[in-house]
Design a protein around this motif. Structure first.
Motif, PDB file in Angstrom:
ATOM      1  N   THR A 253       0.845  -1.195   0.000  1.00  9.84           N
ATOM      2  CA  THR A 253       0.000   0.000   0.000  1.00  9.84           C
ATOM      3  C   THR A 253       0.883   1.248   0.000  1.00  9.84           C
ATOM      4  O   THR A 253       2.046   1.191   0.388  1.00  9.84           O
ATOM      5  CB  THR A 253      -0.906   0.037   1.250  1.00  9.84           C
TER       6      THR A 253
ATOM      7  N   LEU B 228      -8.576  -6.070  -0.913  1.00  5.73           N
ATOM      8  CA  LEU B 228      -7.430  -6.937  -0.653  1.00  5.73           C
ATOM      9  C   LEU B 228      -7.188  -7.868  -1.833  1.00  5.73           C
ATOM     10  O   LEU B 228      -6.053  -8.255  -2.105  1.00  5.73           O
ATOM     11  CB  LEU B 228      -7.664  -7.757   0.616  1.00  5.73           C
TER      12      LEU B 228
ATOM     13  N   ARG C  42      -2.960 -13.255   3.409  1.00  4.90           N
ATOM     14  CA  ARG C  42      -2.225 -12.757   4.573  1.00  4.90           C
ATOM     15  C   ARG C  42      -2.879 -11.496   5.121  1.00  4.90           C
ATOM     16  O   ARG C  42      -3.019 -11.331   6.335  1.00  4.90           O
ATOM     17  CB  ARG C  42      -0.772 -12.475   4.181  1.00  4.90           C
ATOM     18  N   GLU C  43      -3.280 -10.605   4.234  1.00  7.67           N
ATOM     19  CA  GLU C  43      -3.924  -9.376   4.679  1.00  7.67           C
ATOM     20  C   GLU C  43      -5.293  -9.671   5.296  1.00  7.67           C
ATOM     21  O   GLU C  43      -5.667  -9.068   6.311  1.00  7.67           O
ATOM     22  CB  GLU C  43      -4.080  -8.407   3.509  1.00  7.67           C
TER      23      GLU C  43
ATOM     24  N   LYS D 246      -5.403 -10.683   8.944  1.00 10.12           N
ATOM     25  CA  LYS D 246      -5.290  -9.622   9.946  1.00 10.12           C
ATOM     26  C   LYS D 246      -6.656  -9.168  10.442  1.00 10.12           C
ATOM     27  O   LYS D 246      -6.766  -8.498  11.464  1.00 10.12           O
ATOM     28  CB  LYS D 246      -4.541  -8.431   9.354  1.00 10.12           C
TER      29      LYS D 246
ATOM     30  N   LEU E 115      -5.798  -0.225   8.767  1.00  9.95           N
ATOM     31  CA  LEU E 115      -6.676  -0.319   7.605  1.00  9.95           C
ATOM     32  C   LEU E 115      -7.379   1.008   7.353  1.00  9.95           C
ATOM     33  O   LEU E 115      -7.947   1.605   8.266  1.00  9.95           O
ATOM     34  CB  LEU E 115      -7.739  -1.396   7.825  1.00  9.95           C
TER      35      LEU E 115
ATOM     36  N   ASP F   8      -2.596   1.282   4.495  1.00  8.58           N
ATOM     37  CA  ASP F   8      -2.241   0.883   5.853  1.00  8.58           C
ATOM     38  C   ASP F   8      -1.543   2.090   6.468  1.00  8.58           C
ATOM     39  O   ASP F   8      -0.369   2.342   6.182  1.00  8.58           O
ATOM     40  CB  ASP F   8      -1.306  -0.331   5.838  1.00  8.58           C
TER      41      ASP F   8
END
Length: 329
Positions: free
Chosen positions: A148, A237, A247-248, A251, A283, A303
């Protein structure tokens, strides 16, 4: 092959295809922080080597690198957004010689730049950007550690296709959010009756003073509404390769979603100006569709703590230097 390995191979192949003059524009030494933190989503010089200054084979190498940083749907969406420059050019009357350019709306004016030496050792990054597209990834020690800010837009947001269908590259980002806000019976979800004219954070390198956390928290949504919110976040995402997107998404798994807030501004009727924001720890998603009679979308995923990998790099530097000091003592 991991995303980082794919990026490394593609970046090396692209750089190796360039002559010395092209490479001087395409590659900068690490860290080049001021330039690395520069990003835009307007039709301006994004920094690097534009597609128009590459031979066809070099363009293919460039797009191969771009594809390594996107999921397949993400790559199709980006390719469509680039193609919309032709549609926009026609809509605006083929305005030549504007802003010092021979052609204002130009699908060849998308820039690619690499920072540092692509490889498994140490940090390096790359950026691809032009009108309505800004993609960047940071690789540290052979792993993609940041993706990001990631911006996609579309003008026009909807275009007619043969047979009465509409081309809407960012349709899911609009439709899922509208369905969600219409299902929420909580006054907190409406931030304002009027949508802001653009995403609030603009193209600031660091979010800094982020918009106030407003809207309704996911903890107060029904299970079905929470699933709708997850699906909406998946649209953002899901721009990046599946392995990185998973992976994101992790979270925000389970109760971690509870602190995420969703808020809407403007009209909830299709074709009317509107804006929404999804915000939580690490986020920030912003979406705005107000310009050109609400047919011009801006949508960004950020992010605030780790845009451009700043948080990861700070920890990497601290560990590296502390390790050096320990070994020298």
């Amino acid at each position: 092959m991991t995303p980082a390995q794919s990026m490394t191979d593609a970046a090396r192949a692209w750089l190796d295809s360039l002559d010395d003059t092209q490479r001087a524009a395409a590659a900068l030494p690490w860290p080049s922080d001021e330039e690395r933190h520069r990003w835009n989503y307007t039709p301006t010089d994004h920094g690097g080597l534009p597609l128009g200054d590459m031979r066809p084979a070099q363009q293919a190498h460039a797009m191969r690198l771009v594809a390594t940083g996107l999921s397949h749907p993400g790559f199709v969406t980006v390719s469509t957004i680039i193609g919309l420059e032709n549609v926009l050019d026609k809509a605006e009357g083929w305005r030549l010689g504007q802003r010092g350019r021979e052609r204002l709306r130009d699908p060849a004016l998308y820039w690619l730049r690499v920072f540092g030496e692509p490889g498994a050792a140490g940090p390096w990054s790359w950026r691809f950007g032009g009108h309505h597209v800004s993609i960047q990834h940071l690789v540290v020690d052979g792993l993609v550690r940041a993706s990001t800010p990631c911006f996609l837009g579309a003008n026009p947001a909807g275009s007619p296709l043969l047979g009465g269908h509409l081309l809407r590259p960012l349709a899911a980002a609009e439709d899922l959010a509208r369905d969600l806000v219409r299902s929420v019976d909580d006054a907190r979800v409406l931030l304002s009756p009027t949508a802001p004219p653009d995403i609030v954070t603009g193209n600031r390198p660091r979010v800094g003073r982020a918009p106030a956390v407003e809207g309704v928290p996911a903890a107060d949504l029904t299970t079905a509404q929470q699933e709708q919110l997850r699906a909406l976040l998946g649209v953002y995402l899901g721009r990046i390769p599946d392995e990185l997107a998973e992976r994101e998404a992790a979270k925000l798994a389970g109760p971690r979603l509870d602190t995420v807030h969703f808020g809407w501004a403007g009209d909830t009727e299709p074709g009317r100006p509107h804006y929404y924001r999804v915000q939580g720890p690490r986020l920030l998603v912003e979406y705005d569709n107000t310009q050109h009679d609400a047919n011009h979308v801006h949508a960004v995923w950020r992010d605030p703590e780790n845009d451009f990998g700043d948080d990861v790099l700070a920890r990497h530097l601290a560990e590296f230097h502390s390790g050096q000091q320990a070994s020298s003592s």
